[in-house]
Scaffold this motif. Structure first.
Motif, PDB file in Angstrom:
ATOM      1  N   LYS A 130      17.991   6.197   8.085  1.00 19.78           N
ATOM      2  CA  LYS A 130      17.405   6.144   6.751  1.00 19.78           C
ATOM      3  C   LYS A 130      16.385   7.256   6.505  1.00 19.78           C
ATOM      4  O   LYS A 130      16.080   7.587   5.352  1.00 19.78           O
ATOM      5  CB  LYS A 130      16.706   4.792   6.538  1.00 19.78           C
ATOM      6  CG  LYS A 130      17.639   3.613   6.364  1.00 19.78           C
ATOM      7  CD  LYS A 130      16.866   2.342   6.064  1.00 19.78           C
ATOM      8  CE  LYS A 130      16.175   2.424   4.701  1.00 19.78           C
ATOM      9  NZ  LYS A 130      15.514   1.130   4.346  1.00 19.78           N
ATOM     10  N   LEU A 134      15.082   9.893   2.871  1.00 17.74           N
ATOM     11  CA  LEU A 134      13.746   9.586   2.376  1.00 17.74           C
ATOM     12  C   LEU A 134      12.823  10.789   2.520  1.00 17.74           C
ATOM     13  O   LEU A 134      12.019  11.096   1.630  1.00 17.74           O
ATOM     14  CB  LEU A 134      13.185   8.379   3.144  1.00 17.74           C
ATOM     15  CG  LEU A 134      11.828   7.843   2.707  1.00 17.74           C
ATOM     16  CD1 LEU A 134      11.862   7.408   1.248  1.00 17.74           C
ATOM     17  CD2 LEU A 134      11.412   6.677   3.604  1.00 17.74           C
ATOM     18  N   SER A 137      13.344  13.363  -0.197  1.00 23.74           N
ATOM     19  CA  SER A 137      13.273  12.863  -1.567  1.00 23.74           C
ATOM     20  C   SER A 137      11.878  13.114  -2.138  1.00 23.74           C
ATOM     21  O   SER A 137      10.943  13.469  -1.414  1.00 23.74           O
ATOM     22  CB  SER A 137      13.578  11.358  -1.594  1.00 23.74           C
ATOM     23  OG  SER A 137      12.478  10.623  -1.085  1.00 23.74           O
ATOM     24  N   THR A 139      10.296  10.673  -3.641  1.00 18.86           N
ATOM     25  CA  THR A 139       9.797   9.318  -3.837  1.00 18.86           C
ATOM     26  C   THR A 139       8.301   9.260  -3.597  1.00 18.86           C
ATOM     27  O   THR A 139       7.786   9.874  -2.650  1.00 18.86           O
ATOM     28  CB  THR A 139      10.501   8.345  -2.871  1.00 18.86           C
ATOM     29  OG1 THR A 139      11.909   8.449  -3.032  1.00 18.86           O
ATOM     30  CG2 THR A 139      10.063   6.916  -3.109  1.00 18.86           C
ATOM     31  N   ASN A 142       6.449   8.831   0.023  1.00 21.90           N
ATOM     32  CA  ASN A 142       7.599   8.826   0.934  1.00 21.90           C
ATOM     33  C   ASN A 142       7.179   8.976   2.401  1.00 21.90           C
ATOM     34  O   ASN A 142       7.821   8.424   3.289  1.00 21.90           O
ATOM     35  CB  ASN A 142       8.634   9.878   0.532  1.00 21.90           C
ATOM     36  CG  ASN A 142       8.163  11.298   0.745  1.00 21.90           C
ATOM     37  OD1 ASN A 142       6.963  11.563   0.738  1.00 21.90           O
ATOM     38  ND2 ASN A 142       9.094  12.210   0.924  1.00 21.90           N
ATOM     39  N   ARG A 145       6.222   5.618   3.573  1.00 23.60           N
ATOM     40  CA  ARG A 145       7.434   4.826   3.798  1.00 23.60           C
ATOM     41  C   ARG A 145       8.091   5.194   5.127  1.00 23.60           C
ATOM     42  O   ARG A 145       8.568   4.328   5.869  1.00 23.60           O
ATOM     43  CB  ARG A 145       8.427   5.052   2.653  1.00 23.60           C
ATOM     44  CG  ARG A 145       7.952   4.527   1.298  1.00 23.60           C
ATOM     45  CD  ARG A 145       8.896   4.996   0.192  1.00 23.60           C
ATOM     46  NE  ARG A 145       8.392   4.692  -1.127  1.00 23.60           N
ATOM     47  CZ  ARG A 145       8.691   3.604  -1.832  1.00 23.60           C
ATOM     48  NH1 ARG A 145       9.506   2.695  -1.314  1.00 23.60           N
ATOM     49  NH2 ARG A 145       8.188   3.401  -3.031  1.00 23.60           N
TER      50      ARG A 145
END
Length: 286
Positions: A130, A134, A137, A139, A142, A145
């Motif tokens: 994963k 990520l 990205s 995001t 991130n 995360r």
């Protein structure tokens, strides 16, 4: 073996503390090297070769390799896209006492063979896969995360390692559990008190067992003697201090529990392969 030609310095991009990539640096392929950070490798193909501290591992798809700071290692005849690669400083984990106290057990299981029937191993593979999407990205949060996924990864790795270690103990499940709890408590106590003049008697008394029984259990569980473990804990503590060029090495030695500069220098070179001053040069040389 640990000369400057074998040292790989980690460069973070955009101020991040974690690197994730699906491309390895082929400049280090077939070359023994080491670095002061953790590296996780997830094999994406069969027959990838990794050597860690002169032990060769031939990998299959989804096999995991965890390389710890100071481990001399090399990748053999692998393609640029052979792995998912994750790199980050050890102190991201060492701030947590449970990881610190179990570090010696983690480091005994550096190659995790993929077993789809093992829930912990399967989850570890899923978490690493994963990370690349990520990482690249935009995001929000991130990196946080990614950090949370890495923490979950090491929770699963810890469960895997402790379960594997329990199998090496007696068949009595109650004895296994009690022994594991005692040695984990001892490791944590040593880690928290390693800068003091700690003895085997001190630790065995702390956990409430005889010195001989503790010595036997400790060696079986950690694969290290008490003195070797205590010395390693002290050296781990000095690595972060040495990276400060303003700190005097003699002060670092005494503050870390060593009785003399010469004993510190000997222990550091035995464990890290280079002297404290050479280590500082590698860490601070841009």
């Amino acid at each position: 073996m640990h000369t400057k030609n074998y040292f790989e310095k980690l460069n973070f991009t955009s101020g991040k503390k974690i690197n994730v990539s699906k491309k390895i640096d082929i400049n280090f392929s077939n070359t023994l090297h080491w670095h002061p950070f953790i590296e996780i490798l997830l094999s994406l193909y069969d027959n990838n070769e990794v050597t860690i501290n002169f032990t060769e591992h031939v990998l299959k798809t989804n096999d995991l390799v965890i390389i710890y700071p100071g481990d001399l290692h090399s990748l053999g005849h692998v393609a640029e896209n052979a792995f998912i690669l994750v790199q980050f400083p050890l102190d991201l984990l060492m701030i947590m006492s449970e990881f610190n106290s179990n570090f010696s057990v983690f480091s005994q299981y550096q190659c995790i063979k993929y077993d789809p029937s093992n829930i912990d191993a399967d989850r570890m593979i899923f978490l690493i896969k994963k990370l690349p999407e990520l990482y690249f990205s935009d995001t929000l949060f991130n990196e946080v995360r990614i950090y949370s996924l890495l923490l979950e990864f090491f929770v699963k790795l810890g469960q895997y390692c402790v379960n594997a270690k329990k199998e090496e103990f007696s068949d009595d499940a109650k004895t296994d559990y009690k022994s594991t709890k005692l040695i984990t408590e001892a490791c944590l106590y040593i880690s928290q008190n390693c800068t003091k003049p700690l003895t085997l008697d001190d630790v065995s008394h702390h956990i409430g067992v005889s010195k001989s029984h503790f010595s036997h259990l400790f060696k079986k569980y950690t694969d290290m003697t008490f003195i070797d473990f205590l010395t390693t804990e002290r050296i781990k503590r000095t690595e972060f201090l040495i990276s400060n060029p303003k700190a005097h090495i003699i002060d670092i030695a005494f503050d870390s529990g060593f009785s003399s500069l010469s004993s510190f220098n000997r222990a550091f070179k035995k464990i890290k392969g280079i002297s404290p001053s050479e280590f500082r040069e590698r860490m601070t040389n841009k």
